[in-house]
Design a protein around this motif. Structure first.
Motif, PDB file in Angstrom:
ATOM      1  N   UNK A 183     -59.109 -91.538 -18.008  1.00  0.00           N
ATOM      2  CA  UNK A 183     -58.489 -90.957 -19.067  1.00  0.00           C
ATOM      3  C   UNK A 183     -57.987 -89.307 -19.185  1.00  0.00           C
ATOM      4  N   UNK A 184     -59.057 -88.612 -18.234  1.00  0.00           N
ATOM      5  CA  UNK A 184     -58.531 -87.405 -18.019  1.00  0.00           C
ATOM      6  C   UNK A 184     -57.200 -87.104 -17.272  1.00  0.00           C
ATOM      7  N   UNK A 185     -57.133 -87.791 -16.316  1.00  0.00           N
ATOM      8  CA  UNK A 185     -55.748 -87.737 -15.466  1.00  0.00           C
ATOM      9  C   UNK A 185     -54.518 -88.264 -16.350  1.00  0.00           C
ATOM     10  N   UNK A 186     -54.833 -89.227 -17.299  1.00  0.00           N
ATOM     11  CA  UNK A 186     -53.777 -89.779 -17.994  1.00  0.00           C
ATOM     12  C   UNK A 186     -53.011 -88.577 -19.014  1.00  0.00           C
ATOM     13  N   UNK A 187     -54.078 -87.759 -19.375  1.00  0.00           N
ATOM     14  CA  UNK A 187     -53.693 -86.679 -20.184  1.00  0.00           C
ATOM     15  C   UNK A 187     -52.581 -85.786 -19.573  1.00  0.00           C
ATOM     16  N   UNK A 188     -52.606 -85.803 -18.467  1.00  0.00           N
ATOM     17  CA  UNK A 188     -51.639 -85.221 -17.493  1.00  0.00           C
ATOM     18  C   UNK A 188     -50.276 -85.814 -17.125  1.00  0.00           C
ATOM     19  N   UNK A 189     -50.264 -87.185 -17.262  1.00  0.00           N
ATOM     20  CA  UNK A 189     -49.338 -88.009 -17.143  1.00  0.00           C
ATOM     21  C   UNK A 189     -49.137 -88.547 -15.455  1.00  0.00           C
ATOM     22  N   UNK A 190     -50.615 -88.682 -15.298  1.00  0.00           N
ATOM     23  CA  UNK A 190     -50.889 -89.189 -13.816  1.00  0.00           C
ATOM     24  C   UNK A 190     -51.276 -90.633 -14.226  1.00  0.00           C
TER      25      UNK A 190
END
Length: 306
Positions: A183-190
């Protein structure tokens, strides 16, 4: 007297001591910085625990600790231009940043930059090593608009810079991480994918059209997966990997372009790049900070305040 983190023997966090030391002062061409915040990097604890690596960086015992810092100029030596007492600055001094004062050679091997008014000392203290390393890793892999790039260790201190810079360049980013960081990475579009055995197949499943580049920021697992997926070796980079695959581009912050830090601070000020601070420790808890830094589950950067 002032304080500095010192170690007399190589080892884990337990070898680090906060001690009183003579207060350093500038000589000709040097600048003294009153340190406010130190940013930790994996290389810091590698240098304090692996003698062979320390020797490569010219570190001998006893030694200071850490590299990245931010603070305020409070002494300026004769012949220095561009810096004045009271300037907010950030930079890098290998193996001695964790101290009340650091004496910096801005024209030599050290890094010293003015801190933009919009950027806090906590964020500025994370920039020099991680930002330059991320830029170098992406440049070595030739990451550009339209690429699908695999980033190994995307949730780590360098990874959060590399992932966002690759996105800003117009690339799709697939990042290896533990499931707890997805979820942390999805915040950056990853697009996150778990690291470990079977990585090649998992990447292939979420990128059936293939990947075109890779930057491995934690060992060689992502680099090897990229090779197995048909990415040319000259479009794959690694950092601090002891035995990178043949033809893969081994790089580091020393290879970054001098203007990269300005580019990074510009996108931070513009709100296009976020520096997540995973944890903040006082200097008295330096051992706890390094213990956390040495694990693989950190989301972002760890900073230490003085």
């Amino acid at each position: 007297m002032s304080r500095a983190v010192i170690y007399d023997t190589f080892g884990g966090p337990e070898v680090l001591d906060l001690r009183e030391v003579p207060e350093p002062h500038v000589g000709s061409g040097k600048v003294r910085v009153r340190v406010a915040v130190v940013g930790l990097n994996p290389m810091d604890w590698v240098l304090s625990s692996v003698p062979e690596v320390a020797q490569q960086f010219g570190i001998s015992l006893p030694s200071g600790f850490a590299t990245d810092f931010a603070g305020t100029v409070d002494e300026v030596g004769e012949g220095v231009s561009g810096f004045a007492v009271g300037d907010r600055v950030y930079g890098a001094v290998t193996g001695r940043a964790a101290a009340d004062f650091v004496v910096v050679d801005p024209a030599g091997a050290d890094t010293l930059q003015h801190t933009p008014a919009e950027i806090s000392d906590e964020v500025a203290a994370t920039l020099a090593v991680a930002g330059m390393t991320a830029s170098a890793a992406l440049a070595a892999a030739g990451v550009k608009a339209g690429d699908t790039v695999l980033i190994g260790g995307a949730a780590g201190g360098v990874g959060v810079f590399a992932a966002q810079l690759a996105k800003l360049a117009g690339a799709r980013v697939i990042g290896t991480a533990s499931e707890g960081t997805f979820d942390f990475l999805r915040r950056f579009g990853v697009d996150p994918v778990t690291y470990g055995p079977g990585l090649k197949d998992r990447v292939g499943a979420i990128a059936p059209e293939g990947i075109s580049a890779a930057a491995d920021l934690f060992g060689t697992e992502a680099a090897e997966a990229a090779l197995a997926l048909g990415v040319p070796a000259n479009r794959i980079s690694t950092i601090a990997a002891p035995n990178p695959p043949e033809g893969v581009q081994a790089t580091g912050g020393v290879n970054a372009h001098p203007e990269d830090l300005k580019r990074i601070t510009d996108v931070i000020v513009a709100g296009d790049l976020t520096v997540p601070i995973a944890a903040t420790f006082p200097i008295e808890q330096i051992r706890d900070a390094v213990q956390l830094q040495s694990g693989r589950g950190v989301h972002g950067k760890i900073v230490v305040t003085l």
